[in-house]
Design a protein around this motif. Structure first.
Motif, PDB file in Angstrom:
ATOM      1  N   GLU A   1     -14.555  20.987  46.136  1.00 17.00           N
ATOM      2  CA  GLU A   1     -13.737  19.790  46.318  1.00 17.00           C
ATOM      3  C   GLU A   1     -13.038  19.498  44.994  1.00 17.00           C
ATOM      4  O   GLU A   1     -13.626  19.692  43.936  1.00 17.00           O
ATOM      5  CB  GLU A   1     -14.604  18.599  46.726  1.00 17.00           C
ATOM      6  CG  GLU A   1     -13.807  17.358  47.062  1.00 17.00           C
ATOM      7  CD  GLU A   1     -14.654  16.242  47.632  1.00 17.00           C
ATOM      8  OE1 GLU A   1     -14.489  15.103  47.166  1.00 17.00           O
ATOM      9  OE2 GLU A   1     -15.469  16.508  48.526  1.00 17.00           O
ATOM     10  N   GLY A   2     -11.821  19.031  45.057  1.00 16.44           N
ATOM     11  CA  GLY A   2     -11.047  18.828  43.844  1.00 16.44           C
ATOM     12  C   GLY A   2     -11.430  17.580  43.066  1.00 16.44           C
ATOM     13  O   GLY A   2     -11.612  16.512  43.647  1.00 16.44           O
ATOM     14  N   ALA A   3     -11.533  17.732  41.758  1.00 10.90           N
ATOM     15  CA  ALA A   3     -11.688  16.578  40.872  1.00 10.90           C
ATOM     16  C   ALA A   3     -10.305  15.987  40.652  1.00 10.90           C
ATOM     17  O   ALA A   3      -9.293  16.692  40.718  1.00 10.90           O
ATOM     18  CB  ALA A   3     -12.308  17.002  39.547  1.00 10.90           C
TER      19      ALA A   3
ATOM     20  N   ASN B   1     -14.444  13.356  31.099  1.00 13.78           N
ATOM     21  CA  ASN B   1     -13.527  12.602  31.945  1.00 13.78           C
ATOM     22  C   ASN B   1     -12.293  13.448  32.188  1.00 13.78           C
ATOM     23  O   ASN B   1     -11.745  14.046  31.253  1.00 13.78           O
ATOM     24  CB  ASN B   1     -13.134  11.277  31.280  1.00 13.78           C
ATOM     25  CG  ASN B   1     -14.287  10.301  31.276  1.00 13.78           C
ATOM     26  OD1 ASN B   1     -14.878  10.032  32.309  1.00 13.78           O
ATOM     27  ND2 ASN B   1     -14.617   9.794  30.110  1.00 13.78           N
ATOM     28  N   VAL B   2     -11.858  13.512  33.449  1.00 14.95           N
ATOM     29  CA  VAL B   2     -10.677  14.285  33.795  1.00 14.95           C
ATOM     30  C   VAL B   2      -9.455  13.614  33.190  1.00 14.95           C
ATOM     31  O   VAL B   2      -9.197  12.431  33.409  1.00 14.95           O
ATOM     32  CB  VAL B   2     -10.514  14.406  35.327  1.00 14.95           C
ATOM     33  CG1 VAL B   2      -9.205  15.121  35.670  1.00 14.95           C
ATOM     34  CG2 VAL B   2     -11.701  15.142  35.942  1.00 14.95           C
TER      35      VAL B   2
ATOM     36  N   MET C   1      -0.401  18.315  42.851  1.00 12.61           N
ATOM     37  CA  MET C   1      -1.129  17.729  43.981  1.00 12.61           C
ATOM     38  C   MET C   1      -2.078  16.615  43.536  1.00 12.61           C
ATOM     39  O   MET C   1      -2.724  15.987  44.356  1.00 12.61           O
ATOM     40  CB  MET C   1      -1.911  18.813  44.726  1.00 12.61           C
ATOM     41  CG  MET C   1      -1.019  19.853  45.379  1.00 12.61           C
ATOM     42  SD  MET C   1      -1.944  21.143  46.241  1.00 12.61           S
ATOM     43  CE  MET C   1      -2.609  22.073  44.857  1.00 12.61           C
ATOM     44  N   GLY C   2      -2.171  16.405  42.208  1.00 12.41           N
ATOM     45  CA  GLY C   2      -3.023  15.335  41.707  1.00 12.41           C
ATOM     46  C   GLY C   2      -4.489  15.706  41.547  1.00 12.41           C
ATOM     47  O   GLY C   2      -5.320  14.835  41.323  1.00 12.41           O
ATOM     48  N   ILE C   3      -4.780  16.997  41.665  1.00 13.70           N
ATOM     49  CA  ILE C   3      -6.162  17.447  41.464  1.00 13.70           C
ATOM     50  C   ILE C   3      -6.215  18.378  40.256  1.00 13.70           C
ATOM     51  O   ILE C   3      -5.195  18.898  39.810  1.00 13.70           O
ATOM     52  CB  ILE C   3      -6.743  18.145  42.722  1.00 13.70           C
ATOM     53  CG1 ILE C   3      -5.919  19.372  43.108  1.00 13.70           C
ATOM     54  CG2 ILE C   3      -6.831  17.173  43.886  1.00 13.70           C
ATOM     55  CD1 ILE C   3      -6.524  20.190  44.224  1.00 13.70           C
ATOM     56  N   VAL C   4      -7.407  18.568  39.748  1.00  8.41           N
ATOM     57  CA  VAL C   4      -7.570  19.415  38.564  1.00  8.41           C
ATOM     58  C   VAL C   4      -7.164  20.847  38.892  1.00  8.41           C
ATOM     59  O   VAL C   4      -7.580  21.409  39.915  1.00  8.41           O
ATOM     60  CB  VAL C   4      -9.028  19.359  38.055  1.00  8.41           C
ATOM     61  CG1 VAL C   4      -9.264  20.377  36.949  1.00  8.41           C
ATOM     62  CG2 VAL C   4      -9.352  17.955  37.561  1.00  8.41           C
ATOM     63  N   HIS C   5      -6.333  21.420  38.037  1.00  5.36           N
ATOM     64  CA  HIS C   5      -5.904  22.814  38.206  1.00  5.36           C
ATOM     65  C   HIS C   5      -7.115  23.724  38.047  1.00  5.36           C
ATOM     66  O   HIS C   5      -7.960  23.503  37.174  1.00  5.36           O
ATOM     67  CB  HIS C   5      -4.820  23.155  37.174  1.00  5.36           C
ATOM     68  CG  HIS C   5      -4.177  24.460  37.427  1.00  5.36           C
ATOM     69  ND1 HIS C   5      -4.619  25.632  36.849  1.00  5.36           N
ATOM     70  CD2 HIS C   5      -3.128  24.793  38.223  1.00  5.36           C
ATOM     71  CE1 HIS C   5      -3.873  26.630  37.269  1.00  5.36           C
ATOM     72  NE2 HIS C   5      -2.942  26.150  38.101  1.00  5.36           N
ATOM     73  N   HIS C   6      -7.187  24.763  38.859  1.00  3.66           N
ATOM     74  CA  HIS C   6      -8.363  25.639  38.874  1.00  3.66           C
ATOM     75  C   HIS C   6      -8.688  26.244  37.509  1.00  3.66           C
ATOM     76  O   HIS C   6      -9.845  26.463  37.174  1.00  3.66           O
ATOM     77  CB  HIS C   6      -8.188  26.756  39.915  1.00  3.66           C
ATOM     78  CG  HIS C   6      -7.063  27.694  39.611  1.00  3.66           C
ATOM     79  ND1 HIS C   6      -5.767  27.450  39.987  1.00  3.66           N
ATOM     80  CD2 HIS C   6      -7.050  28.872  38.948  1.00  3.66           C
ATOM     81  CE1 HIS C   6      -4.994  28.436  39.578  1.00  3.66           C
ATOM     82  NE2 HIS C   6      -5.752  29.316  38.946  1.00  3.66           N
ATOM     83  N   SER C   7      -7.694  26.495  36.688  1.00  2.00           N
ATOM     84  CA  SER C   7      -7.941  27.114  35.384  1.00  2.00           C
ATOM     85  C   SER C   7      -8.722  26.213  34.434  1.00  2.00           C
ATOM     86  O   SER C   7      -9.383  26.696  33.510  1.00  2.00           O
ATOM     87  CB  SER C   7      -6.617  27.515  34.730  1.00  2.00           C
ATOM     88  OG  SER C   7      -5.843  26.360  34.433  1.00  2.00           O
TER      89      SER C   7
ATOM     90  N   THR D   1      -4.461  17.889  35.564  1.00  2.00           N
ATOM     91  CA  THR D   1      -4.164  17.877  36.995  1.00  2.00           C
ATOM     92  C   THR D   1      -2.846  18.589  37.291  1.00  2.00           C
ATOM     93  O   THR D   1      -2.004  18.770  36.419  1.00  2.00           O
ATOM     94  CB  THR D   1      -4.112  16.429  37.540  1.00  2.00           C
ATOM     95  OG1 THR D   1      -3.055  15.723  36.882  1.00  2.00           O
ATOM     96  CG2 THR D   1      -5.427  15.716  37.314  1.00  2.00           C
ATOM     97  N   ASP D   2      -2.691  18.969  38.544  1.00  2.00           N
ATOM     98  CA  ASP D   2      -1.479  19.654  38.972  1.00  2.00           C
ATOM     99  C   ASP D   2      -0.603  18.712  39.802  1.00  2.00           C
ATOM    100  O   ASP D   2      -0.894  17.517  39.918  1.00  2.00           O
ATOM    101  CB  ASP D   2      -1.819  20.934  39.736  1.00  2.00           C
ATOM    102  CG  ASP D   2      -2.643  20.689  41.006  1.00  2.00           C
ATOM    103  OD1 ASP D   2      -2.697  19.536  41.481  1.00  2.00           O
ATOM    104  OD2 ASP D   2      -3.220  21.654  41.519  1.00  2.00           O
TER     105      ASP D   2
END
Length: 137
Positions: free
Chosen positions: A66-68, A9-10, A18-24, A15-16
């Motif tokens: 697509e962002g989680a 679960n995220v 922008m509200g999406i999971v950070h790429h790292s 998240t960053d």
């Protein structure tokens, strides 16, 4: 071909702005999924290290589709894409569980090295019992 599915679960901290999971964070998820994948082969990273073998990452890749988002349940499908006596390539596909949408695709390449000298070893020749456990492709 064996494919393991890891469910996560995220978390908000992933998240960053922008509200999406950070790429790292995807690489952390890949590590969790890879560890679970190996344990399903009836061996653990600790047991491999206790044999005198390390598996350092030598290459990584991730394509973000697509962002989680916070609260998403994700499924990471992990498989071995390539295996030789001296390296293994793991393949990862990250899906959102609610709609089965693919969010990212990635891979990691790991070499087999001796823990005392940190030199490449051929596990197929030197550790046939380990080779037989991971040679599932």
């Amino acid at each position: 071909m064996f494919i393991n599915e890891t469910k996560l679960n995220v978390r908000y901290a992933e998240t960053d702005k922008m509200g999406i999971v950070h790429h790292s964070k995807y690489y952390v998820w890949f590590e969790v999924a890879r560890d679970e994948f190996i344990s399903k082969l009836n061996i653990t990273y600790k047991e491999i290290e206790d044999m005198g073998i390390m598996m350092p990452l030598i290459e990584t890749h991730c394509k973000y589709l697509e962002g989680a988002k916070y609260g998403d349940e994700i499924i990471i499908k992990t498989s071995i894409e390539q295996l030789t006596g001296v390296k293994v390539v793991f393949k990862y596909e990250v899906f959102r569980a609610s709609d089965d949408k693919i969010l990212a695709k990635g891979s990691t390449v790991q070499a087999f090295v001796s823990s005392n000298e940190f030199k490449i070893i051929n596990i197929k020749r030197k550790y046939p019992e380990l080779w037989s456990k991971i040679n599932i492709i």
